[in-house]
Structures are given as C-alpha cells and as structure tokens.
Design an enzyme around this catalytic site. Structure first.
Site, PDB file in Angstrom:
ATOM      1  N   ASP A 442      -5.433   0.196   5.212  1.00  0.00           N
ATOM      2  CA  ASP A 442      -4.708  -0.626   6.189  1.00  0.00           C
ATOM      3  C   ASP A 442      -5.505  -0.731   7.483  1.00  0.00           C
ATOM      4  OD1 ASP A 442      -2.618  -2.088   7.262  1.00  0.00           O
ATOM      5  OD2 ASP A 442      -1.083  -0.625   6.708  1.00  0.00           O
ATOM      6  N   ASP A 510       3.586  -8.470   5.289  1.00  0.00           N
ATOM      7  CA  ASP A 510       4.616  -7.438   5.446  1.00  0.00           C
ATOM      8  C   ASP A 510       6.007  -8.022   5.250  1.00  0.00           C
ATOM      9  OD1 ASP A 510       3.042  -5.245   5.802  1.00  0.00           O
ATOM     10  OD2 ASP A 510       3.135  -5.243   7.988  1.00  0.00           O
TER      11      ASP A 510
HETATM   12  C1  GLA Z   1       1.339  -1.897   7.842  1.00  0.00           C
HETATM   13  C2  GLA Z   1       1.373  -2.290   6.384  1.00  0.00           C
HETATM   14  C3  GLA Z   1       2.655  -1.821   5.756  1.00  0.00           C
HETATM   15  C4  GLA Z   1       2.758  -0.321   5.898  1.00  0.00           C
HETATM   16  C5  GLA Z   1       2.659   0.077   7.360  1.00  0.00           C
HETATM   17  C6  GLA Z   1       2.553   1.577   7.504  1.00  0.00           C
HETATM   18  O1  GLA Z   1       2.294  -2.590   8.574  1.00  0.00           O
HETATM   19  O2  GLA Z   1       1.211  -3.678   6.240  1.00  0.00           O
HETATM   20  O3  GLA Z   1       2.708  -2.186   4.391  1.00  0.00           O
HETATM   21  O4  GLA Z   1       1.731   0.301   5.155  1.00  0.00           O
HETATM   22  O5  GLA Z   1       1.519  -0.499   7.984  1.00  0.00           O
HETATM   23  O6  GLA Z   1       2.483   1.989   8.808  1.00  0.00           O
END
Ligand code: GLA
Length: 699
Positions: A442, A510
C-alpha cells in the site's frame, strides 16, 4: 516498417533528415505506404518540424514550436538540440533501434521499437547516451510521440477520478492547442490514468477505428495531446515521465533510459482496444504471466486496526468454510499500530496483539487449507515510530520547511539507496521467516516538499524515487518468486503498466459499495484485465449479498466483510457463490471481456466473458435503476463461434453462436407485485443481477 497482425506502423527519414511517421493504421502492403513526408515549412513563422509528424522531436533548433519529446542543456549553456538519424538496426523479428545523434555535441539517442504483432501493439522507449566528457542536463525526456493520421478531429477517451471514486470514462473532443493529462504526485495517482484512446467520435464498444496507448511508469507522468492546423489538423500524443520540476544530469559516458509506452490500432472499437491491452498485460507484462488468482479474504473492513491472533483466527475459520483460498491480514498487525497515527516503519508484529509472533496464526490459516497474505506500506513512516526517531532524515523533505503529513504519515525517501536497502532487508526477513504467499503493498499518500536527492541534480528525485521502488520490488521478487503482490495506493492510486511488471494485481478502489463499483470496474477494464482486478464483497452499502457477489465475480473475487456478523443464510449463499466462481474464474480472469452495455451512467448493464477457445462463457447482467414500466434492452452476445451451438443458463434451448450474437436475447430483471393478506407490495427490481453461464454444446 513494422507489420503487425492487422495493422502497419511505418516510419522513415525524409529528404531533410527528419525521422517521421509515414503511416499508422489498418495493415497496408509495403508498396502502398506513403513516403516520408517533406515540408518546407510555412511562412516565416513555422519551420518544417512544425508541420511534420516527427517520431521523436527534440527542442531548440529550427522554427518548431510543437510539443517536443526531448529538451536538454549542454555544459556550455547551449539549450538547442539538433538530432539527425545516423543508423538503424533490426534485432530479430521484433525490434528496431534507430540511432539519432546531435550534429555537434556527443549526444546520442536510441529509439527502441518493439512490435507485439498478435495484439497489434508497438512498444517504444528511448535511451539517451552522453558520449562526451561533460555532463548533459535533461529537462524533458518523454518516451515517444504517437501520430494518428492527420486530417481528423479526434475525441480523447481518458480516465479521471479521485480517492474512493476512480475510473470515470471521459470522452472529450480534443481542442486545438495542447491538452495535458498528468500526475505531479510522484505516484500514478487516482486523478488520471496514463492511458488514452483516440477516435473520430464515431467509435463504439465493438466498432470503429481507435488509436490507443498507455505508459508503463508509476511515478509522476505526463500525456500531451496537441492539435495544430497543419495538414488540416495534426494530432500528436506524447507520453513520458513528467517534466514538471524534472531534470536529470547524464554524466559523461552515462545514459538515461525512459519507461516504455505501448500503443495500438484497432478497427474493433474500444472493446477490442481493451482486449489487446488485456492480452498484452497478461502475456507480456505480469510477473506471473497468464494465471488466475485465488479467492481471498481481507480483514480491513471487518476489523480496521483492531487486529489480533484470536480475532483473525475467528475470521479465518469462517473464511475457510466459505471456500476462501487465501487469508490476508490487513493493516494493524505491527508494533504500535492501534490507529493511523503510529507504527508505520516498525515492521515487527505487535507483541500485545501477537504475543507469539505471526507463526501461530499463519500455521492455523495453513491448517485450514488457505495461504496467508499480509499488508505492508513500505514507502511510509509515521513520525511516531522507532524508525522515524532513528532516521528523521530518511523522509522526503526540504530543510526549513514543514514536513506536511497526510494520514499522519511521511514518505520515506526511496530514491536513497540506504532506504531501499533497509526496506529490502525487512521485507526479505518478513517473507523469509514466515510462510507468506501474498503481499498487499500500500501507499497512502502523495508527495509534498519534494526534497531529498543530494546529487548534482536535486530534481532527479522524481524519477529516482520510482526507480527505487522498482528496485525493492525486483529484489524481493527475485528472492521470493512465488509471492503474489498487490499494488494499492489508497485504492487505485497506483495502477499502471509499470507497476504490473512487479505486482500481479491492483486494488482498484477503496470504494467497495457495489453499485459504485460497477462503474469503477468498467472504467478499470478499459486498460486492465479481470485477473488484475481484485474485487471484494464487503458490508458496504445496503444491497443484497447476491448483487454484491455478482459484481465482485466480474474480477478476481475476494471477500472483505465482517464474517462474524454474517448469518447462517448469508454464509450458505456465500459458499455457493464462491463454489460457482471457482468454476468460472478462468473464463473471467483469462478470457475475453465484452462490455455489452455500459454501467457508467446507465441503469441496466451487462458484461460477458468468453474463454479464448469460445467453448464457454459467462454473462453478468445488472439492473441498478430502471423506471417502471421497465423495458429490457436486447443483449447481443460476442466472442462465440458462428456455427457452434450454445446454451445459456436460464433460457430454453441451444442456438447457434450467430443467433445469440445477431438476434440477441433478453434478461429481464423484473419488478414483482406481491399480494399478502390483501395488501399489495411492489418489489422494484432495481439492484438485482443475473449470472448466466454459457456453454457450447459438444459436437
Ligand atoms: C488503504 C487501502 C485499504 C486498507 C487501508 C489500511 O486505504 O486502500 O484497502 O489497506 O489502507 O490502512
């Protein structure tokens, strides 16, 4: 001359020595390709370069004011380039290298063309060689300029968005002048994708000529589309590393190589353009090649940072029962990570949450028959972390300026080798010491105060950062080749053909609310195949579990819900959907995708996947909103063999492929009127879906 399966791409040197595009479009016999165009220029205001489709225009010499690909300053202050073709070589059947040299300074430019004939794609990149003994400063070094035929007014299709709302398909007529799409964020960004498609305004999903392409780069990038009056409209599309705040010093004897850009032509509309990219990505780009992916579970939306051994074990047990094959523990597992204000950088398991380390959980997950995956965010650090306290200078920053945080975090300076080495060391240890088969990588912010490269040219940071990220990926992949990586940047913030040389999948957004997701997935599919598109069923929104599964089964299925809260009935349904998905996943992930009716802006959409040998397929139909009394569009299937016979689940009888494709079919997702105890209930059919398997009748 590059002859591809159905198209030709020809370039040549004209009498004045310019390397120009001669032709790009439907395949033509060599003798029919026009000669390299010459031009005298026009009036005193435009030299020849202004009027020619130059393959790689360099800036500074002559009366050319069109977008150049290369801009440089020599050590003596001269800022004009004058490149001439000095040679060409052919490598095997697929590669052509054209050498350009400055007519005074010892600067050489190699243009690499690689043909991908079966998908009608051309890949281009450039290496700039400093053969002299003083440095050369590059201020722009794009990967290529692409030239669709002159004389047309083109429409540009592109993809825009923002966090939680990525992948909107936009189709805008190109105005005269220069249109610029870009990222200045040191990452690809949610805002725009480095992809384009040009048509004359008349192309559709399955018909019409389309010239399309993309850039394989995960840092700041730029695309310029310039329309000028000459040749009754010339359109030039350039792609490359963004020249915004960019510079690169090429030392004597050294080189600079650009990322690749790939482009193609089709007369099969936007659908065929997407399928060419899908095939290319699967066959030529992805590290694991043409392969489908496991059904995964991800804990993020269920537990957020509240991750511990008993909680994850409880989720894993249910996930295994549903048929999940890979259990992924998301954010929250490492030292001090109870919220997003602390912990990033300290990549050892939190001892309160995992008193015996990760092994007991991984063992349990493996015993349940699932692989284990883990979330990391290697490029980031919270100021509240041991890492930052030990190395405050390791973040991207300028002296005397605030270090702006986003989500309470700063960016590690991946341009620096010691930071790369540190990252390689802890990732290697994590993967070496644990049985981990999947990593979600990420990156939850973009750059600010872009300081921290202390070489001769501070502005190299933009490129060195991305090269550093790639180096970490390459090193870790080489040591742990079986691991599957997912690229995530707050959802779809790092989705491009560059990262897909290192990562196998992409977290598209997300936003997991399924109605929104339908449009998001459709936008994503313009460029990327379903195998790359991770799609989870979560608890977001209010729509039925069936609808949520149908949406997510259009990609690489995952589940991201709080399974502890699912009823027995929900688990039973989920189990059935997962079992069905396993039967169709190769068709979805590795087959040909046809967007039969668009989802963006429409209340009734359909997408079909067909196996490459046309032996089976699956049709997904979604009703999000139709006003009553509803009529249901006819769906014309695609990708079947005309004379083979096929059945479609839920419909009587077998018909020929030609009949399904030309006469079509309807899948009514109807509202119902239900009478109970004398009262009438009108159950609107909105937010319902159908998943219909397509089977070829043997013989
Ligand atoms: C980002 C990712 C999510 C999750 C969060 C965790 O927003 O896109 O899927 O992994 O971080 O903090």
């Amino acid at each position: 001359m590059l002859h591809l399966h159905r198209s030709s791409y020809a370039l040549g040197v004209n009498r004045a020595g310019f390397l120009v595009n001669r032709y790009w479009g439907a395949r033509l016999p060599t003798e029919s390709i026009p000669d390299a165009a010459d031009s005298e220029g026009w009036a005193s205001f435009n030299g020849p370069g202004q009027l020619l489709p130059e393959e790689y225009p360099a800036w500074g010499s002559g009366l050319s004011y069109v977008e150049p690909c290369l801009k440089a300053t020599f050590a003596d202050g001269v800022r004009a380039l004058d490149l001439r073709v000095v040679g060409a070589e052919v490598n095997g059947e697929r590669e052509l290298i054209i050498q350009l040299r400055d007519n005074h300074y010892p600067l050489r430019v190699s243009l690499l063309y690689r043909a991908h004939p079966t998908h009608d794609l051309i890949e281009r990149s450039v290496t700039i060689h400093n053969d002299g003994d003083t440095p050369v400063r590059l201020e722009r070094a794009f990967s290529a300029q692409w030239h669709p035929p002159a004389g047309h007014s083109y429409r540009l299709s592109h993809l825009t968005g923002r966090w939680l709302d990525e992948w909107h398909i936009r189709r805008d007529r190109l105005p005269h002048g220069t249109t610029r799409l870009e990222s200045r964020r040191i990452m690809t960004g949610h805002q725009h994708s480095s992809w384009f498609a040009l048509d004359d305004g008349g192309a559709g999903e399955e018909t019409g000529e389309v010239w399309f392409g993309a850039l394989a780069w995960s840092g700041s990038w730029a695309l310029t589309a310039e329309v000028t009056d000459f040749e009754s409209q010339m359109t030039r599309v350039s792609l490359g590393v963004n020249d915004w705040d960019f510079a690169w010093q090429v030392p004597p004897g050294d080189t600079f190589t650009t990322p690749a850009t790939i482009a193609g032509w089709t007369d099969g509309g936007f659908g065929a353009a997407s399928r060419a990219l899908h095939d290319h990505i699967r066959e030529d780009v992805l590290p694991h090649g043409v392969t489908s992916h496991n059904v995964l579970y991800n804990s993020w939306e269920a537990t957020l940072f509240d991750v511990d051994e008993p909680g994850q074990t409880a989720l894993a047990e249910i996930a295994a029962d549903l048929g999940v094959e890979l259990f992924v523990m998301d954010d929250g597992w490492f030292k001090g990570r109870h919220h997003d204000r602390a912990g990033l950088g300290d990549w050892s398991p939190d001892t309160a949450k995992f008193p015996h380390g990760l092994k007991p959980l991984i063992d349990r997950v493996n015993a349940l028959g699932m692989g284990f995956g883990i979330w990391v965010e290697p490029e980031m650090v919270n100021p509240d972390s041991d890492l930052y306290r030990a190395h405050p200078d390791w973040v991207i920053h300028f002296p005397n300026r605030e270090r702006t945080t986003a989500r309470n975090q700063l960016m590690l300076n991946m341009a620096r080798e010691e930071v790369q080495d540190y990252t390689i060391q802890w990732l290697d240890a994590l993967l070496g010491n644990h049985k981990i088969s999947f990593v979600k990588w990420d990156a939850n912010r973009n750059v600010s105060e872009p300081g921290g490269w202390y070489g001769e040219e501070a502005r190299e940071l933009w490129v060195r950062y991305t090269q550093g990220v790639y180096r970490v990926f390459e090193t870790i992949r080489a040591r742990h080749p079986h691991v599957v990586f997912q690229s995530c940047s707050g959802g779809g913030g790092r989705a491009d053909l560059g990262i897909l040389r290192h990562a196998d999948q992409i977290w598209v957004s997300d936003n997991t609310e399924p109605a929104a997701r339908l449009g998001i997935q459709e936008g994503f599919s313009q460029v990327f195949p379903a195998s790359v598109m991770e799609a989870w069923v979560t608890d977001a929104g209010t729509l039925s579990l069936d609808f949520r599964f149908a949406v997510s089964m259009c990609g690489a299925l995952g589940i991201g819900a709080n399974l502890l809260k699912w009823s027995d009935e929900e688990r039973r349904k989920a189990k059935a959907w997962v079992a069905l998905y396993k039967q169709i996943r190769d068709v979805v992930q590795l087959g040909d995708q046809y967007r039969l009716l668009p989802a963006q802006g429409q209340g009734y959409s359909a997408v079909q996947y067909m196996a490459k040998d046309a032996s089976e397929g699956v049709l997904f139909v979604f009703r999000t909103h139709l006003a009553e009394p509803a009529t249901f569009p006819t769906l014309y299937l695609r990708g079947m063999k005309d004379d083979a016979r096929y059945t479609i689940e839920g419909l009587d009888g077998a018909r020929s492929g030609a009949a399904w494709m030309r006469a079509g079919l309807q899948v009514p997702l109807k509202s119902e009127i239900v009478w109970t105890h004398g009262t009438m209930e009108y159950r609107i059919g909105d937010f319902t879906a159908a998943v219909r398997r397509i089977a070829r009748v043997p013989g």
